[in-house]
Scaffold this motif. Structure first.
Motif, PDB file in Angstrom:
ATOM      1  N   THR A 316      43.101  82.037  95.242  1.00 42.90           N
ATOM      2  CA  THR A 316      43.059  80.753  95.963  1.00 42.90           C
ATOM      3  C   THR A 316      43.877  79.699  95.216  1.00 42.90           C
ATOM      4  O   THR A 316      44.673  78.963  95.816  1.00 42.90           O
ATOM      5  N   LEU A 317      43.666  79.638  93.898  1.00 37.66           N
ATOM      6  CA  LEU A 317      44.377  78.624  93.092  1.00 37.66           C
ATOM      7  C   LEU A 317      45.888  78.787  93.229  1.00 37.66           C
ATOM      8  O   LEU A 317      46.630  77.822  93.442  1.00 37.66           O
ATOM      9  N   VAL A 399      51.221  71.427  86.286  1.00 30.66           N
ATOM     10  CA  VAL A 399      52.113  70.358  86.764  1.00 30.66           C
ATOM     11  C   VAL A 399      52.029  70.222  88.289  1.00 30.66           C
ATOM     12  O   VAL A 399      52.038  69.111  88.826  1.00 30.66           O
ATOM     13  N   GLN A 400      51.892  71.340  88.971  1.00 26.00           N
ATOM     14  CA  GLN A 400      51.762  71.282  90.429  1.00 26.00           C
ATOM     15  C   GLN A 400      50.452  70.606  90.841  1.00 26.00           C
ATOM     16  O   GLN A 400      50.406  69.881  91.830  1.00 26.00           O
ATOM     17  N   HIS A 401      49.404  70.863  90.073  1.00 25.52           N
ATOM     18  CA  HIS A 401      48.124  70.230  90.395  1.00 25.52           C
ATOM     19  C   HIS A 401      48.230  68.717  90.249  1.00 25.52           C
ATOM     20  O   HIS A 401      47.664  67.946  91.031  1.00 25.52           O
ATOM     21  N   ALA A 407      45.434  69.206  96.604  1.00 25.17           N
ATOM     22  CA  ALA A 407      45.712  70.580  97.045  1.00 25.17           C
ATOM     23  C   ALA A 407      44.481  71.486  96.958  1.00 25.17           C
ATOM     24  O   ALA A 407      44.349  72.431  97.735  1.00 25.17           O
ATOM     25  N   LEU A 408      43.586  71.211  96.022  1.00 25.43           N
ATOM     26  CA  LEU A 408      42.439  72.117  95.849  1.00 25.43           C
ATOM     27  C   LEU A 408      41.201  71.654  96.618  1.00 25.43           C
ATOM     28  O   LEU A 408      40.136  72.297  96.509  1.00 25.43           O
ATOM     29  N   ASP A 409      41.344  70.576  97.384  1.00 21.35           N
ATOM     30  CA  ASP A 409      40.181  70.084  98.128  1.00 21.35           C
ATOM     31  C   ASP A 409      39.611  71.195  99.021  1.00 21.35           C
ATOM     32  O   ASP A 409      40.366  71.996  99.597  1.00 21.35           O
ATOM     33  N   THR A 411      38.139  73.887  98.316  1.00 23.21           N
ATOM     34  CA  THR A 411      38.233  75.279  97.861  1.00 23.21           C
ATOM     35  C   THR A 411      37.052  75.624  96.958  1.00 23.21           C
ATOM     36  O   THR A 411      36.876  76.777  96.563  1.00 23.21           O
ATOM     37  N   GLY A 412      36.292  74.608  96.570  1.00 21.31           N
ATOM     38  CA  GLY A 412      35.215  74.851  95.606  1.00 21.31           C
ATOM     39  C   GLY A 412      35.717  74.706  94.177  1.00 21.31           C
ATOM     40  O   GLY A 412      34.948  74.652  93.229  1.00 21.31           O
ATOM     41  N   LEU A 413      37.042  74.646  93.996  1.00 21.30           N
ATOM     42  CA  LEU A 413      37.591  74.534  92.641  1.00 21.30           C
ATOM     43  C   LEU A 413      37.753  73.070  92.229  1.00 21.30           C
ATOM     44  O   LEU A 413      37.912  72.762  91.053  1.00 21.30           O
ATOM     45  N   GLU A 414      37.708  72.172  93.236  1.00 20.64           N
ATOM     46  CA  GLU A 414      38.041  70.781  92.954  1.00 20.64           C
ATOM     47  C   GLU A 414      36.974  70.058  92.136  1.00 20.64           C
ATOM     48  O   GLU A 414      37.216  68.987  91.600  1.00 20.64           O
ATOM     49  N   ALA A 415      35.791  70.662  92.023  1.00 22.25           N
ATOM     50  CA  ALA A 415      34.707  69.973  91.331  1.00 22.25           C
ATOM     51  C   ALA A 415      34.958  69.863  89.829  1.00 22.25           C
ATOM     52  O   ALA A 415      34.476  68.947  89.175  1.00 22.25           O
ATOM     53  N   GLU A 416      35.744  70.780  89.287  1.00 24.75           N
ATOM     54  CA  GLU A 416      35.970  70.753  87.841  1.00 24.75           C
ATOM     55  C   GLU A 416      37.063  69.744  87.485  1.00 24.75           C
ATOM     56  O   GLU A 416      38.012  69.560  88.246  1.00 24.75           O
TER      57      GLU A 416
END
Ligand code: FAD
Length: 531
Positions: A316-317, A399-401, A407-409, A411-416
Motif C-alpha cells: 500500500t505504501l 521525500v515523496q511523503h 497520499a496516505l490518508d 490507508t491506516g498508515l497515516e496515524a503514525e
C-alpha cells in the motif's frame, strides 16, 4: 567490557581497553596511541564522552598512524592497571609513541583545552615529533616541502596524483589532509608553506590554503575547492578518478553484507552502464522491487499474521507514494487491491508470484524481470546492488511523503508520525535477508525513530542514520573501492551542506533537507535503462 559499555560501546570508532589489553596494545605498536583514562562515575567524563567519540570519528582514518582508545578506571578489573599507569584524575589523556617498550607509561597531556581541534593538533604534533630512528616507515612526511623539492615534479609522469597543499605556516590543514588520505592509494599529499615565495610564484597561488594538483599524465593545475576547508580538500582528493581506499584485510562488522550482497546478479558480465551520481534511476527502484518481491519475500512459503500485515502495508505504501505513476504504481495498486480483497489469514507466496509474473504481464503491467542496477552497480558482483537500492527506495519514499502529505490518508498508515520509517523498520526486521543489518537498524530505531515528529524529520532521520552506517562501514569489506563510503552528500554534490564550526566539520541541516528534497524528488528520477 563491563561498565565501559555504559559510556562507550563497540559501535564507537575507538578501542575500549582494559587491564588485559592495554599493555599489549601499546607495547611495540605500529601506531601511536592516544588514550583517555576515565571514570564512569565522573560527571565531566560522562559529558565529555560525546566529544571524545566525535574526535575518534574525526580521526578514524588516521588509525594506522595513531589509534584512539578509552579505559574505564572505575571498573574493578582495571583498578591495578590505572594505579600502575599513575592515573590520579579523570579524565587523563596519555600518548604512547609507536614502538613503545613495555616499560613505557605514556606522556600525560596537561593542557586545559580539550576541544576537538586542539586534541587533534596535539595528535599531529606527536606524529610529527617522532623523528628518531624508529619512526614507523608508514608515517607520512608531515614537514613542509620546499620549492626546490617540489618544482622539479611539475610535468613529470607518475603512477599517482601528487597534491601540493600550500598553507600559512601556523595552519594544520595540510597535515590533517595528509593523514585523512593515509588509507588511500593513488594520491600523495605534500605540504608546503605560503611563505615559500619561489613556489607560490611558480604555482601562481594567491589565497591559502590551496591545493595544486599534479596529474599522473604530467599535467598540473590549481584544484578548485568550493571552500578552503579540510573536509572539502580531503573529499576532493578521495574522489579523484582512480583513487581508492585500501581495504582492510581483517574481518569487520560487514559480516552481514556478504549475505545481502551475494546476489544472483549478472553485473560483472553485463556491460557497464554509465550514470550520473546526481540523479536517481528508476531502474534501481524497479530492480529493488523486483528483488524484494521475487527473491527476498519468495523465501517465505506462506505469509500470515504479522508478516502478512507488514507485506500488505508495504505494498500500500509503495502504491501510494511511488513517484510518477506508471507500471510500478499500477502493479502495486493491483497487488494491494488483491491483498485487501483476500479474506484469507494466510497466503501462499506462490499466489503473489503468479499475480506478479503472469496475470499482470497479460494486462501489460509488469515489473522488469531481471536485475538491472544503474546507480547501484557495483564494481564486481556482491557489492552494492540490492541494499543500495533499498536505501534509495526508502529515501525516495520519505521525500515523496513530504511532497504529498495526504497520499496516505485512509490507508491506516497515516496515524503514525513517521509512517515511511516505521514501515522500513518493520520490513527490515521481518524480511531483510541481512540479519546483522537488521539488528543494527533496529538498535538505531529503538533509540531515535519514535522521536520523529513530522515529515521533514522523517527525511532527515533516514539521511542521518544512513550516514552513521556509511561511517561504520567505511573501509570494510562491503565498501566498493569505486564507490567508497563517505559522509553523503559529498561537497561536490552539495557544497552548501557542509560547514566548519570551531574547527570541526558540521552539516547545514537546512541545506541538507533542501538537497534531499531535490535529489530524491520525482523530477530528479532518470528513466534511462529502465524497462
Ligand atoms: P549505500 O550505502 O547502499 O547507499 C546507496 C546510495 O544512497 C548511495 O550511492 C548514495 O547515492 C545514497 N546515499 C548514501 N548515503 C546517503 C545518506 N546518508 N542519505 C541519503 N542518501 C544516501 N551492511 C553492513 O555491512 N552492515 C550493516 O549493519 C548494514 N546495515 C544496513 C541497514 C540497512 C537498513 C540497509 C538498507 C543496508 C545495510 N547494510 C549494511 C548495507 C550497506 O549499508 C550498503 O547498502 C551496502 O554496503 C551497499 O553500499 P553502497 O556503496 O551501494 O551505498
Amino acid at each position: 567490557l563491563g561498565g565501559a559499555g555504559r559510556l562507550y560501546t563497540e559501535e564507537d570508532p575507538l578501542v575500549i581497553l582494559s587491564s588485559d589489553s592495554l599493555k599489549s596494545a601499546v607495547t611495540n605498536s605500529s601506531s601511536a596511541w592516544l588514550i583517555q583514562f576515565f571514570s564512569s562515575w565522573c560527571g565531566h567524563c560522562i559529558q565529555y564522552s560525546s566529544t571524545w567519540k566525535a574526535l575518534a570519528q574525526d580521526v578514524k582514518d588516521w588509525q594506522d598512524a595513531i589509534s584512539v582508545g578509552v579505559l574505564d578506571c572505575a571498573q574493578e578489573e582495571n583498578f591495578d592497571v590505572c594505579k600502575d599507569y599513575s592515573i590520579k584524575f579523570y579524565p587523563t589523556f596519555k600518548f604512547f609513541w609507536a614502538h613503545s617498550p613495555p616499560s613505557e607509561r605514556g606522556t600525560t597531556y596537561r593542557g586545559a583545552d580539550r576541544s576537538i581541534p586542539s586534541v587533534r593538533q596535539l595528535m599531529v604534533n606527536v606524529l610529527q615529533n617522532h623523528t628518531n630512528l624508529d619512526r614507523p616507515k608508514h608515517y607520512p612526511p608531515l614537514e613542509p616541502y620546499s620549492a626546490a623539492q617540489l618544482l622539479p615534479l611539475l610535468g613529470q609522469r607518475s603512477d599517482h596524483y601528487t597534491a601540493i597543499l600550500v598553507e600559512e605556516p601556523d595552519s594544520y590543514v595540510g597535515r590533517e589532509v595528509i593523514l585523512d588520505l593515509l588509507q588511500y592509494l593513488g594520491v600523495q599529499v605534500k605540504r608546503a608553506l605560503s611563505s615559500d615565495r619561489p613556489l607560490v610564484d611558480a604555482l601562481k597561488l594567491t589565497a591559502f590554503p590551496a591545493i595544486y594538483l599534479l596529474h599522473p599524465n604530467g599535467t598540473h593545475a590549481h584544484l578548485h575547492s568550493e571552500k578552503p576547508l579540510r573536509f572539502f580538500f580531503s573529499s576532493l582528493l578521495r574522489t579523484l578518478p582512480g583513487v581508492q581506499r585500501r581495504l582492510k584485510s581483517s574481518s569487520t562488522s560487514s559480516s552481514g553484507a556478504s549475505q545481502v550482497g551475494a546476489l544472483p546478479g549478472k553485473q560483472n558480465t553485463e556491460p557497464w552502464r554509465d550514470f550520473d551520481r546526481s540523479k536517481v534511476y528508476t531502474a534501481d527502484l524497479e530492480t529493488a522491487l523486483h528483488y524484494l518481491l521475487r527473491v527476498e519475500l519468495a523465501t517465505h512459503n506462506t505469509l500470515e499474521g504479522e508478516e502478512l500485515k507488514i507485506f500488505k502495508d508495504l505494498v500500500t505504501l509503495v502504491a501510494k507514494l511511488y513517484p510518477g505513476g506508471g507500471s510500478v504504481v499500477k502493479l502495486m495498486e493491483t497487488l494491494s487491491d488483491w491483498l485487501l480483497s483476500m479474506p484469507l489469514q494466510r497466503i501462499p507466496y506462490q499466489a503473489v508470484l503468479d499475480l506478479v509474473d503472469n496475470k499482470m504481464r497479460i494486462s501489460g503491467v509488469f515489473l522488469g524481470a531481471e536485475l538491472r542496477w544503474v546507480g547501484c552497480q557495483g564494481s564486481r558482483a556482491g557489492l552494492r546492488g540490492y541494499p543500495c537500492s533499498l536505501w534509495t527506495l526508502f529515501h525516495v519514499l520519505t521525500v515523496q511523503h513530504d511532497a504529498n502529505p495526504t497520499a496516505l490518508d485512509n490507508t491506516g498508515l497515516e496515524a503514525e508520525a513517521a509512517p515511511v520509517l516505521q514501515m522500513m523498520r518493520r520490513y527490515i526486521r521481518t524480511f531483510f535477508g541481512c540479519r546483522e543489518c537488521g539488528r543494527h537498524f533496529e538498535q538505531a530505531a529503538a533509540v531515535g525513530m519514535d522521536n520523529v515528529q513530522n515529515r521533514e524529520q522523517q527525511i532527515l532521520w533516514l539521511w542521518q542514520q544512513h550516514n552513521r552506517v556509511n561511517m561504520r562501514l567505511a573501509g570494510s569489506l562491503s565498501d566498493d573501492p569505486l564507490f567508497p563510503k563517505a559522509p553523503w552528500p559529498s561537497p561536490s554534490l552539495c557544497a552548501s551542506c557542509h560547514e566548519e564550526k570551531n574547527g570541526v566539520h558540521v552539516w547545514n541541516q537546512d541545506n541538507v533537507l533542501r538537497f534531499l528534497r531535490q535529489h530524491y524528488a520525482a523530477s530528479n528520477l532518470s528513466p534511462e535503462y529502465s524497462v
